[in-house]
Scaffold this motif. Structure first.
Motif, short mmCIF file in Angstrom:
data_model
loop_
_atom_site.label_atom_id
_atom_site.label_comp_id
_atom_site.label_asym_id
_atom_site.label_seq_id
_atom_site.Cartn_x
_atom_site.Cartn_y
_atom_site.Cartn_z
N PHE A 131 -2.60 5.16 -1.01
CA PHE A 131 -1.22 5.42 -0.61
C PHE A 131 -0.41 5.80 -1.84
O PHE A 131 -0.61 5.25 -2.91
N SER A 132 0.51 6.72 -1.66
CA SER A 132 1.45 6.99 -2.74
C SER A 132 2.40 5.80 -2.83
O SER A 132 2.67 5.13 -1.85
N GLU A 133 2.89 5.56 -4.01
CA GLU A 133 3.76 4.41 -4.23
C GLU A 133 5.21 4.75 -3.94
O GLU A 133 6.10 4.53 -4.76
N GLN A 134 5.46 5.33 -2.76
CA GLN A 134 6.84 5.63 -2.41
C GLN A 134 7.59 4.33 -2.17
O GLN A 134 7.02 3.34 -1.76
N GLN A 135 8.90 4.35 -2.41
CA GLN A 135 9.71 3.18 -2.14
C GLN A 135 9.94 3.07 -0.64
O GLN A 135 10.14 4.06 0.04
N PRO A 136 9.94 1.85 -0.09
CA PRO A 136 10.21 1.71 1.34
C PRO A 136 11.62 2.21 1.66
O PRO A 136 12.53 2.09 0.86
N LEU A 137 11.78 2.79 2.85
CA LEU A 137 13.10 3.22 3.28
C LEU A 137 13.98 2.01 3.52
O LEU A 137 13.51 0.97 3.97
N GLU A 174 2.06 -8.41 -6.61
CA GLU A 174 2.41 -7.23 -7.40
C GLU A 174 1.35 -6.15 -7.29
O GLU A 174 1.66 -4.96 -7.28
N ASN A 175 0.07 -6.57 -7.24
CA ASN A 175 -1.01 -5.59 -7.14
C ASN A 175 -1.27 -5.26 -5.67
O ASN A 175 -2.32 -5.57 -5.09
N SER A 176 -0.26 -4.64 -5.07
CA SER A 176 -0.34 -4.20 -3.68
C SER A 176 0.48 -2.93 -3.57
O SER A 176 1.19 -2.54 -4.51
N PHE A 177 0.41 -2.27 -2.42
CA PHE A 177 1.17 -1.04 -2.22
C PHE A 177 2.51 -1.36 -1.57
O PHE A 177 2.68 -2.36 -0.88
N GLU A 222 -8.70 -0.84 -2.92
CA GLU A 222 -8.90 -2.24 -2.52
C GLU A 222 -8.27 -2.51 -1.14
O GLU A 222 -7.67 -3.56 -0.90
N SER A 223 -8.43 -1.57 -0.23
CA SER A 223 -7.78 -1.70 1.07
C SER A 223 -8.56 -2.53 2.08
O SER A 223 -8.23 -2.54 3.27
N TYR A 224 -9.57 -3.25 1.63
CA TYR A 224 -10.27 -4.20 2.50
C TYR A 224 -9.56 -5.55 2.50
O TYR A 224 -10.11 -6.56 2.90
N ARG A 225 -8.31 -5.57 2.08
CA ARG A 225 -7.46 -6.77 2.14
C ARG A 225 -6.74 -6.82 3.49
O ARG A 225 -6.34 -5.78 4.02
N PRO A 226 -6.49 -8.00 4.06
CA PRO A 226 -5.81 -8.08 5.36
C PRO A 226 -4.44 -7.42 5.39
O PRO A 226 -4.03 -6.88 6.42
N SER A 227 -3.71 -7.46 4.28
CA SER A 227 -2.35 -6.89 4.28
C SER A 227 -2.34 -5.38 4.14
O SER A 227 -1.32 -4.73 4.43
N ALA A 228 -3.44 -4.78 3.69
CA ALA A 228 -3.47 -3.33 3.48
C ALA A 228 -3.27 -2.58 4.79
O ALA A 228 -3.75 -3.01 5.84
N ARG A 229 -2.59 -1.46 4.74
CA ARG A 229 -2.29 -0.70 5.94
C ARG A 229 -2.09 0.77 5.58
O ARG A 229 -1.73 1.10 4.46
#
Length: 378
Positions: A22-28, A87-90, A352-359
């Motif tokens: 995922f690009s590290e765009q800021q959430p709207l 911190e190490n998440s998208f 590392e998108s095999y984490r439960p929070s990854a989407r």
């Protein structure tokens, strides 16, 4: 729908089709004009994932052999922190927010090729990848004035992971994705490939619409994103992975993910180059298999990058079933549905998108060689 000519000028499409980045765009901002209220306190209707009926039609009189929830696991009602503050998440995974989920049944593993074949045999269903590309639908997602490609580019087919021979820039997903005419759930890598020996592998190259049609036939529905993530955590609170906080171990693999150097060298220390038969790895705390890796899984919800921001501002939410409409800032013209779980292509060096929070968000009309699904029922 993924389009054969997208390698010529749609980097945002390529970024999302990679399945791991995922690009590290800021959430709207949740109060921005484009923000849509997230529906809370109202579970998705059975047979109508996310409140929207699939566009494909299936004979309503056709039913599976048994109405009992065979090969399903009961997930107890509960409350959990959805998303993450790590911190190490998208950006699209943050912030963590409190969600309550009612009890439900979930397939213990992804829908297999054998199961999907029974559905097709019973209904005569034709998947999106087996039909010609709809130029009018495609044109709506392209820059104005984009010329119509030739007939061969609009022939039935799908995107297939094709590893390069050497290291490549991880910013160029065109280096490992290839449009293959004739690729479909029956021929995942193209016309020369078959399902022989892969009957118990998860079905892939199925769109969201295909998955929703199967779920309706089976008397089930696709899980909401909240249900999926809650189930994937297996009763563990605040852990990074479905099995805890221990990083993946190549010597004792916990899931079917990439080992080696992505995307060109796979050491196969987990025993698999592509998909693995379901139940090849240990289940999570709820008895569910492959909630990490193997294939990305379709969820009922529309995708928005800022969904978690909106939910967090609403406070504790019960049975959320996603925003009212989709918006991906990287591809605002393409409505998307949520996929979860990562796949055999995910690696710590890349996503590392095999984490439960990854989407991530994916075009609901598109199938890919690393995307499948499982179903739920109340």
């Amino acid at each position: 729908m993924p389009w054969p000519c997208f390698f010529r000028g749609a980097p945002a499409v390529l970024l999302l089709l990679s399945g791991c980045h995922f690009s590290e765009q800021q959430p709207l901002a949740a109060d921005s004009p484009t923000s849509q209220q997230v529906a809370c306190c109202a579970p998705a209707q059975a047979g109508r994932p996310g409140g929207a009926a699939p566009s494909a039609t299936v004979d309503k009189d056709i039913r599976p052999d048994s109405a009992q929830p065979a090969h399903m696991v009961r997930i107890p009602a509960g409350e959990f922190l959805m998303g993450t503050d790590a911190e190490n998440s998208f950006a699209n995974e943050r912030p963590a927010h409190l969600v309550r989920v009612a009890a439900f049944w979930m397939d213990e593993h992804e829908v297999t090729n054998a199961e999907f074949a029974r559905f097709v045999a019973a209904t005569g269903y034709v998947t999106a990848a087996e039909q010609p590309v709809d130029w009018e639908q495609l044109r709506a997602q392209l820059p104005p004035g984009t010329p119509r490609p030739g007939p061969e580019a609009l022939a039935p087919g799908a995107l297939v992971f094709t590893p390069p021979a050497q290291a490549v820039s991880l910013d160029d997903v065109a280096a490992w994705w290839r449009w293959v005419p004739g690729a479909s759930w029956r021929h995942p890598e193209g016309p020369a490939s078959t399902l022989r020996g892969r009957e118990q592998h998860p079905v892939v190259q199925v769109s969201w619409t295909d998955a929703a049609a199967y779920a309706r036939w089976a008397g089930k529905r696709l899980p909401t994103e909240a249900e999926w993530e809650y189930a994937a955590r297996g009763g563990l609170a605040g852990k990074r992975f479905a099995w805890g906080n221990t990083p993946p171990d190549d010597r004792h693999p916990q899931a079917n993910i990439w080992q080696g150097d992505f995307p060109y060298r796979n050491t196969r220390t987990d025993g698999f180059t592509g998909t693995a038969p379901v139940k090849s790895f240990a289940p999570n705390g709820y008895g569910l298999y492959d909630m990490a890796g193997n294939v990305w899984e379709w969820c009922a919800d529309w995708y928005r990058a800022d969904t978690h921001v909106t939910l967090a501002r609403l406070g504790s939410c019960e049975n959320p079933h996603g925003p009212q409409a989709s918006l991906d800032p990287d591809e605002p013209a393409t409505p998307k549905r949520v996929t979860k779980g990562g796949s055999f292509l995910c690696h710590v060096s890349y996503c590392e998108s095999y984490r439960p929070s990854a989407r991530r968000g994916s075009d609901p009309a598109a199938g890919l060689s690393h995307v499948g699904f499982r179903c739920v029922r109340p």
